[in-house]
Design an enzyme around this catalytic site. Structure first.
Site, short mmCIF file in Angstrom:
data_model
loop_
_atom_site.label_atom_id
_atom_site.label_comp_id
_atom_site.label_asym_id
_atom_site.label_seq_id
_atom_site.Cartn_x
_atom_site.Cartn_y
_atom_site.Cartn_z
N ARG A 141 -3.99 8.89 -12.14
CA ARG A 141 -3.67 7.89 -13.18
C ARG A 141 -3.16 6.59 -12.58
O ARG A 141 -3.60 5.49 -12.94
CB ARG A 141 -2.59 8.46 -14.12
CG ARG A 141 -3.09 9.53 -15.05
CD ARG A 141 -1.92 10.16 -15.77
NE ARG A 141 -1.16 11.00 -14.87
CZ ARG A 141 -1.19 12.33 -14.88
NH1 ARG A 141 -1.91 12.96 -15.77
NH2 ARG A 141 -0.48 13.03 -14.02
N ARG A 155 -9.26 13.86 -3.44
CA ARG A 155 -9.86 15.20 -3.28
C ARG A 155 -11.20 15.28 -3.98
O ARG A 155 -12.20 15.70 -3.43
CB ARG A 155 -8.91 16.23 -3.90
CG ARG A 155 -8.33 17.18 -2.89
CD ARG A 155 -7.52 18.23 -3.56
NE ARG A 155 -6.75 17.71 -4.67
CZ ARG A 155 -5.62 18.22 -5.09
NH1 ARG A 155 -5.10 19.26 -4.51
NH2 ARG A 155 -4.98 17.73 -6.12
N ARG A 194 -13.86 10.77 -8.96
CA ARG A 194 -13.27 10.46 -10.27
C ARG A 194 -14.25 9.63 -11.08
O ARG A 194 -14.57 8.50 -10.70
CB ARG A 194 -11.97 9.67 -10.10
CG ARG A 194 -10.88 10.38 -9.32
CD ARG A 194 -10.44 11.70 -9.88
NE ARG A 194 -9.98 11.65 -11.24
CZ ARG A 194 -8.79 12.09 -11.64
NH1 ARG A 194 -7.94 12.61 -10.78
NH2 ARG A 194 -8.44 12.03 -12.92
N ARG A 215 5.44 8.63 -2.38
CA ARG A 215 6.60 9.32 -1.82
C ARG A 215 6.69 9.00 -0.33
O ARG A 215 5.67 8.91 0.36
CB ARG A 215 6.45 10.84 -1.98
CG ARG A 215 6.67 11.37 -3.37
CD ARG A 215 8.15 11.26 -3.79
NE ARG A 215 8.39 11.81 -5.11
CZ ARG A 215 8.31 11.12 -6.26
NH1 ARG A 215 7.99 9.83 -6.23
NH2 ARG A 215 8.57 11.70 -7.41
N GLU A 240 15.93 8.81 1.22
CA GLU A 240 16.32 7.83 0.21
C GLU A 240 17.75 8.15 -0.20
O GLU A 240 18.03 9.31 -0.47
CB GLU A 240 15.39 7.92 -1.01
CG GLU A 240 13.99 7.45 -0.68
CD GLU A 240 13.05 7.46 -1.89
OE1 GLU A 240 13.51 7.73 -3.01
OE2 GLU A 240 11.86 7.20 -1.69
N HIS A 250 12.98 2.49 -4.49
CA HIS A 250 12.30 3.44 -5.38
C HIS A 250 12.44 3.03 -6.87
O HIS A 250 13.05 3.75 -7.67
CB HIS A 250 12.81 4.87 -5.16
CG HIS A 250 11.83 5.91 -5.61
ND1 HIS A 250 11.74 7.15 -5.04
CD2 HIS A 250 10.89 5.90 -6.58
CE1 HIS A 250 10.79 7.86 -5.63
NE2 HIS A 250 10.26 7.10 -6.59
N SER A 265 8.94 3.07 -11.41
CA SER A 265 8.85 3.27 -12.87
C SER A 265 9.96 2.56 -13.63
O SER A 265 10.14 2.80 -14.82
CB SER A 265 8.90 4.77 -13.18
OG SER A 265 10.17 5.29 -12.82
#
Ligand SMILES: O=C(O)[C@H](O)CO
Length: 347
Positions: free
Chosen positions: A184, A206, A209, A265, A294, A313, A316
């Site tokens: 996404r 992988r 899409r 990450r 972190e 970080h 979002s």
């Protein structure tokens, strides 16, 4: 006489009401929340139906307290800073029915151990896609066009005059952008970079899409993506196959003009190899929203490098996304505890 009876009757009514209240408190589900600064919207939802216990500080609950606080709880509302492993699940005990994290990433949760015990897992896909893609673009442009460095120069007297080659960096227009991890968030990043008139978008994933058609993104091998991209963006979830996928070999394959961006990450990168690649100009620059560990210690060599932009970080961290994430986390818990279908269960 009648007066006395009426008084006794009223007392019994009060007593019964109290009893019912106590009973319903007792049969309410209990939920443990791992920090005090979770957005209110979700916590208020939980409080309407559950007994909610919240760690009283705006920082992750220390492990020793976490292990004590979860004993007997039915639900855990956690964040990516809280490790949910066998020891923690053992401490919580058999009443634990659901663990819900206010994140799309779930590498802090031992999924296998939860499944084995029938504990449901809730997470927050979709609702943070736009926010994270926006931040990825912000970081990419800040890194390539050197915004933090330029800001520093402007504030500290380095801005002597307009200069033709000063503070220059590569533009997105006409470039090849490679996206590693085309879920996404990777797809949302592709839609956004396309608007900058990039010449090609490559992706490594992988599986193929079908959504790639929308942006014309082309599936390639990891090696080809590294060799051909001017911008390499990591949007891949941290799973065993992606652990330190960006290592010395990978950085060696990248163009020495390449800009590397990571908003997934820190564990997807061998950080020492990245430091070396940046120091030796084996790649041009890096923009990192995620690191290992972190928070990144202040004495990390990464902070000393001008060609590295580091954010704490905040992928979002749009106000809207965080509120919806908190609501979804609460609704995941409520649905699981009430035996209903969870809005976002990790299957
Ligand atoms: O996994 C996530 O959700 C992000 O990294 C933090 O919001």
């Amino acid at each position: 006489m009648i007066h006395k009876r009426t008084a006794a009757f009223s007392r019994s009514v009060v007593y019964c009401k109290e009893l019912v209240r106590n009973m319903s408190e007792l049969i309410k589900h209990s939920v443990y929340v791992t920090r005090s600064d979770m957005p209110n919207v979700g916590i208020d939802l939980l409080k309407r139906e559950c007994n909610v216990k919240i760690w009283d500080k705006p920082s992750p609950v220390p492990r020793a307290d976490f292990l004590k606080e979860v004993v007997g709880t039915n639900g855990i509302y956690c964040a990516l800073t809280d490790k949910i492993d066998k020891e923690l699940l053992d401490a919580a005990g058999p009443n634990l029915k659901v663990v819900a994290t206010i994140s799309v990433g779930y590498d802090h949760i031992d999924v296998h151990e939860c499944k084995k015990r029938g504990i449901k897992i809730g997470y927050t896909p979709d609702v943070l896609t736009d926010a994270t893609a926006e931040l990825t673009l912000a970081l990419l442009l800040s890194t390539s066009r050197r915004l933090p460095e330029a800001q520093h120069e402007a504030r500290t007297g380095g801005w002597v005059s307009w200069a033709p080659t000063w503070m220059t960096g590569p533009g997105l227009a006409g470039s090849t952008v490679g996206i590693v991890g085309f879920g996404r968030i990777g797809q949302a990043v592709a839609r956004r970079v396309k608007a900058f008139n990039t010449s090609r978008i490559l992706y490594f994933n992988r599986s193929e899409r079908p959504e790639a058609k929308e942006t014309g993104a082309i599936k390639v091998s990891f090696d080809d993506l590294l060799k051909e991209s001017d911008f390499v963006i990591c949007c891949a979830a941290l799973v065993p196959e992606t652990k330190e996928i960006f290592n010395k070999t990978a950085f060696d394959k990248m163009k020495n003009t390449a800009v590397f961006i990571n908003t997934s990450r820190g564990g997807t990168v061998d950080q020492n190899a990245l430091i070396e690649a940046l120091k030796t100009n084996n790649i041009r620059s890096a923009g990192l929203d995620v690191t290992t560990p972190e928070p990144l210690p202040l004495d990390s060599p990464l902070f000393k490098l001008k060609n590295c932009v580091i954010l704490p970080h905040i992928g979002s961290a749009s106000i809207e996304a965080r509120n919806i994430m908190s609501e979804l986390t609460a609704n995941n818990i409520l649905a699981a505890l009430n035996g209903k279908e969870m809005p976002a269960e990790l299957k």
